[in-house]
Design a protein around this motif. Structure first.
Motif, PDB file in Angstrom:
ATOM      1  N   GLU A  40     -23.645  43.238 -15.167  1.00 23.07           N
ATOM      2  CA  GLU A  40     -24.500  44.323 -14.691  1.00 23.07           C
ATOM      3  C   GLU A  40     -25.950  43.869 -14.635  1.00 23.07           C
ATOM      4  O   GLU A  40     -26.663  44.149 -13.674  1.00 23.07           O
ATOM      5  CB  GLU A  40     -24.354  45.549 -15.591  1.00 23.07           C
ATOM      6  CG  GLU A  40     -22.996  46.209 -15.482  1.00 23.07           C
ATOM      7  CD  GLU A  40     -22.717  47.225 -16.572  1.00 23.07           C
ATOM      8  OE1 GLU A  40     -21.814  48.049 -16.363  1.00 23.07           O
ATOM      9  OE2 GLU A  40     -23.386  47.196 -17.628  1.00 23.07           O
ATOM     10  N   TYR A  41     -26.372  43.144 -15.677  1.00 24.02           N
ATOM     11  CA  TYR A  41     -27.735  42.604 -15.678  1.00 24.02           C
ATOM     12  C   TYR A  41     -27.925  41.665 -14.486  1.00 24.02           C
ATOM     13  O   TYR A  41     -28.911  41.754 -13.758  1.00 24.02           O
ATOM     14  CB  TYR A  41     -28.030  41.853 -16.984  1.00 24.02           C
ATOM     15  CG  TYR A  41     -29.345  41.129 -16.914  1.00 24.02           C
ATOM     16  CD1 TYR A  41     -30.533  41.788 -17.215  1.00 24.02           C
ATOM     17  CD2 TYR A  41     -29.424  39.804 -16.492  1.00 24.02           C
ATOM     18  CE1 TYR A  41     -31.762  41.148 -17.107  1.00 24.02           C
ATOM     19  CE2 TYR A  41     -30.638  39.156 -16.381  1.00 24.02           C
ATOM     20  CZ  TYR A  41     -31.801  39.827 -16.693  1.00 24.02           C
ATOM     21  OH  TYR A  41     -33.007  39.195 -16.566  1.00 24.02           O
ATOM     22  N   GLN A  42     -26.969  40.753 -14.292  1.00 22.88           N
ATOM     23  CA  GLN A  42     -27.066  39.762 -13.224  1.00 22.88           C
ATOM     24  C   GLN A  42     -27.185  40.439 -11.863  1.00 22.88           C
ATOM     25  O   GLN A  42     -28.010  40.043 -11.038  1.00 22.88           O
ATOM     26  CB  GLN A  42     -25.845  38.838 -13.271  1.00 22.88           C
ATOM     27  CG  GLN A  42     -25.887  37.681 -12.299  1.00 22.88           C
ATOM     28  CD  GLN A  42     -24.665  36.774 -12.446  1.00 22.88           C
ATOM     29  OE1 GLN A  42     -23.648  37.155 -13.020  1.00 22.88           O
ATOM     30  NE2 GLN A  42     -24.777  35.576 -11.925  1.00 22.88           N
ATOM     31  N   GLU A  43     -26.390  41.468 -11.645  1.00 25.24           N
ATOM     32  CA  GLU A  43     -26.423  42.177 -10.363  1.00 25.24           C
ATOM     33  C   GLU A  43     -27.762  42.891 -10.157  1.00 25.24           C
ATOM     34  O   GLU A  43     -28.373  42.794  -9.090  1.00 25.24           O
ATOM     35  CB  GLU A  43     -25.281  43.193 -10.296  1.00 25.24           C
ATOM     36  CG  GLU A  43     -25.200  43.911  -8.971  1.00 25.24           C
ATOM     37  CD  GLU A  43     -24.014  44.867  -8.901  1.00 25.24           C
ATOM     38  OE1 GLU A  43     -24.130  45.849  -8.140  1.00 25.24           O
ATOM     39  OE2 GLU A  43     -23.004  44.646  -9.587  1.00 25.24           O
ATOM     40  N   GLU A  44     -28.224  43.592 -11.190  1.00 24.09           N
ATOM     41  CA  GLU A  44     -29.484  44.320 -11.056  1.00 24.09           C
ATOM     42  C   GLU A  44     -30.666  43.362 -10.956  1.00 24.09           C
ATOM     43  O   GLU A  44     -31.600  43.584 -10.185  1.00 24.09           O
ATOM     44  CB  GLU A  44     -29.673  45.275 -12.233  1.00 24.09           C
ATOM     45  CG  GLU A  44     -30.804  46.240 -12.018  1.00 24.09           C
ATOM     46  CD  GLU A  44     -30.816  47.381 -13.013  1.00 24.09           C
ATOM     47  OE1 GLU A  44     -31.911  47.928 -13.230  1.00 24.09           O
ATOM     48  OE2 GLU A  44     -29.747  47.728 -13.560  1.00 24.09           O
ATOM     49  N   ALA A  45     -30.641  42.284 -11.720  1.00 24.43           N
ATOM     50  CA  ALA A  45     -31.739  41.316 -11.705  1.00 24.43           C
ATOM     51  C   ALA A  45     -31.869  40.632 -10.352  1.00 24.43           C
ATOM     52  O   ALA A  45     -32.969  40.229  -9.951  1.00 24.43           O
ATOM     53  CB  ALA A  45     -31.529  40.270 -12.800  1.00 24.43           C
ATOM     54  N   PHE A  46     -30.750  40.514  -9.631  1.00 24.60           N
ATOM     55  CA  PHE A  46     -30.770  39.863  -8.322  1.00 24.60           C
ATOM     56  C   PHE A  46     -31.662  40.608  -7.329  1.00 24.60           C
ATOM     57  O   PHE A  46     -32.184  40.015  -6.384  1.00 24.60           O
ATOM     58  CB  PHE A  46     -29.347  39.719  -7.767  1.00 24.60           C
ATOM     59  CG  PHE A  46     -29.288  38.978  -6.461  1.00 24.60           C
ATOM     60  CD1 PHE A  46     -29.578  37.623  -6.412  1.00 24.60           C
ATOM     61  CD2 PHE A  46     -28.945  39.639  -5.294  1.00 24.60           C
ATOM     62  CE1 PHE A  46     -29.527  36.934  -5.204  1.00 24.60           C
ATOM     63  CE2 PHE A  46     -28.891  38.952  -4.084  1.00 24.60           C
ATOM     64  CZ  PHE A  46     -29.185  37.601  -4.045  1.00 24.60           C
ATOM     65  N   GLU A  47     -31.878  41.896  -7.574  1.00 25.13           N
ATOM     66  CA  GLU A  47     -32.743  42.679  -6.692  1.00 25.13           C
ATOM     67  C   GLU A  47     -34.163  42.114  -6.633  1.00 25.13           C
ATOM     68  O   GLU A  47     -34.901  42.380  -5.694  1.00 25.13           O
ATOM     69  CB  GLU A  47     -32.806  44.134  -7.166  1.00 25.13           C
ATOM     70  CG  GLU A  47     -31.507  44.878  -7.058  1.00 25.13           C
ATOM     71  CD  GLU A  47     -31.594  46.287  -7.612  1.00 25.13           C
ATOM     72  OE1 GLU A  47     -32.693  46.879  -7.593  1.00 25.13           O
ATOM     73  OE2 GLU A  47     -30.553  46.792  -8.065  1.00 25.13           O
ATOM     74  N   PHE A  48     -34.546  41.348  -7.640  1.00 16.21           N
ATOM     75  CA  PHE A  48     -35.907  40.810  -7.727  1.00 16.21           C
ATOM     76  C   PHE A  48     -35.985  39.353  -7.286  1.00 16.21           C
ATOM     77  O   PHE A  48     -37.046  38.736  -7.385  1.00 16.21           O
ATOM     78  CB  PHE A  48     -36.440  40.958  -9.152  1.00 16.21           C
ATOM     79  CG  PHE A  48     -36.353  42.376  -9.641  1.00 16.21           C
ATOM     80  CD1 PHE A  48     -37.288  43.311  -9.245  1.00 16.21           C
ATOM     81  CD2 PHE A  48     -35.314  42.777 -10.459  1.00 16.21           C
ATOM     82  CE1 PHE A  48     -37.206  44.632  -9.671  1.00 16.21           C
ATOM     83  CE2 PHE A  48     -35.219  44.091 -10.901  1.00 16.21           C
ATOM     84  CZ  PHE A  48     -36.166  45.012 -10.504  1.00 16.21           C
ATOM     85  N   ALA A  49     -34.880  38.821  -6.800  1.00 14.67           N
ATOM     86  CA  ALA A  49     -34.826  37.419  -6.384  1.00 14.67           C
ATOM     87  C   ALA A  49     -35.441  37.287  -4.996  1.00 14.67           C
ATOM     88  O   ALA A  49     -34.803  37.585  -3.999  1.00 14.67           O
ATOM     89  CB  ALA A  49     -33.385  36.914  -6.403  1.00 14.67           C
ATOM     90  N   GLN A  50     -36.680  36.852  -4.967  1.00 16.77           N
ATOM     91  CA  GLN A  50     -37.372  36.653  -3.694  1.00 16.77           C
ATOM     92  C   GLN A  50     -37.916  35.236  -3.647  1.00 16.77           C
ATOM     93  O   GLN A  50     -39.091  35.000  -3.934  1.00 16.77           O
ATOM     94  CB  GLN A  50     -38.501  37.680  -3.547  1.00 16.77           C
ATOM     95  CG  GLN A  50     -38.005  39.087  -3.500  1.00 16.77           C
ATOM     96  CD  GLN A  50     -39.122  40.086  -3.286  1.00 16.77           C
ATOM     97  OE1 GLN A  50     -40.243  39.733  -2.954  1.00 16.77           O
ATOM     98  NE2 GLN A  50     -38.822  41.344  -3.479  1.00 16.77           N
ATOM     99  N   TYR A  51     -37.051  34.324  -3.348  1.00 17.20           N
ATOM    100  CA  TYR A  51     -37.442  32.924  -3.236  1.00 17.20           C
ATOM    101  C   TYR A  51     -36.732  32.321  -2.041  1.00 17.20           C
ATOM    102  O   TYR A  51     -35.684  32.797  -1.624  1.00 17.20           O
ATOM    103  CB  TYR A  51     -37.136  32.156  -4.530  1.00 17.20           C
ATOM    104  CG  TYR A  51     -35.745  32.371  -5.103  1.00 17.20           C
ATOM    105  CD1 TYR A  51     -34.669  31.627  -4.650  1.00 17.20           C
ATOM    106  CD2 TYR A  51     -35.522  33.311  -6.098  1.00 17.20           C
ATOM    107  CE1 TYR A  51     -33.403  31.809  -5.175  1.00 17.20           C
ATOM    108  CE2 TYR A  51     -34.259  33.504  -6.637  1.00 17.20           C
ATOM    109  CZ  TYR A  51     -33.209  32.755  -6.172  1.00 17.20           C
ATOM    110  OH  TYR A  51     -31.950  32.939  -6.687  1.00 17.20           O
ATOM    111  N   GLU A  52     -37.340  31.303  -1.473  1.00 15.50           N
ATOM    112  CA  GLU A  52     -36.815  30.721  -0.242  1.00 15.50           C
ATOM    113  C   GLU A  52     -35.799  29.606  -0.482  1.00 15.50           C
ATOM    114  O   GLU A  52     -34.895  29.414   0.314  1.00 15.50           O
ATOM    115  CB  GLU A  52     -37.977  30.200   0.605  1.00 15.50           C
ATOM    116  CG  GLU A  52     -38.866  31.318   1.106  1.00 15.50           C
ATOM    117  CD  GLU A  52     -40.014  30.830   1.955  1.00 15.50           C
ATOM    118  OE1 GLU A  52     -39.953  29.685   2.450  1.00 15.50           O
ATOM    119  OE2 GLU A  52     -40.963  31.595   2.129  1.00 15.50           O
ATOM    120  N   SER A  53     -35.962  28.875  -1.567  1.00 18.74           N
ATOM    121  CA  SER A  53     -35.080  27.741  -1.835  1.00 18.74           C
ATOM    122  C   SER A  53     -34.081  28.087  -2.927  1.00 18.74           C
ATOM    123  O   SER A  53     -34.451  28.649  -3.959  1.00 18.74           O
ATOM    124  CB  SER A  53     -35.908  26.524  -2.284  1.00 18.74           C
ATOM    125  OG  SER A  53     -35.061  25.520  -2.788  1.00 18.74           O
TER     126      SER A  53
END
Length: 103
Positions: free
Chosen positions: A5-18
């Protein structure tokens, strides 16, 4: 909340190109956490620096959270479940304890 659940919610903040960014970021954030540990070990007055014992604890928790986030993103990039990794790690530790190899 479990690790997936943490991993899924935390992915919302993943803003990187590489896709390599979280791996480098994990090293960086681990270094920041260890930097606090090193300062404490060498005798720096972290309470004076941060203002209170509670603030020192919060600083460690914030850095640990950054490490956690970066690790979750590394696992995302590998297509690996954070929950599965956590459970596998506990299994490994229990096995080592049962064999008497944890010291």
């Amino acid at each position: 909340m479990n690790f997936d659940e943490y991993q899924e919610e935390a992915f919302e903040f993943a803003q990187y190109e590489s896709e390599y960014y979280p791996f480098f970021g994990l090293a960086e954030e681990t270094g920041e956490f260890l930097g606090l540990c090193a300062k404490a070990e060498r005798g720096d007055d972290l309470i004076k620096r941060f203002g209170s014992k509670e603030a020192v604890t919060e600083a460690f928790k914030k850095e640990a959270g950054d490490v956690l986030w970066q690790l979750s993103q590394c696992l995302n990039e590998l297509g690996v479940s954070f929950q599965e990794v956590a459970e596998m790690n506990l299994y490994k530790l229990r096995d080592r304890k049962s064999r008497g190899v944890i010291k």
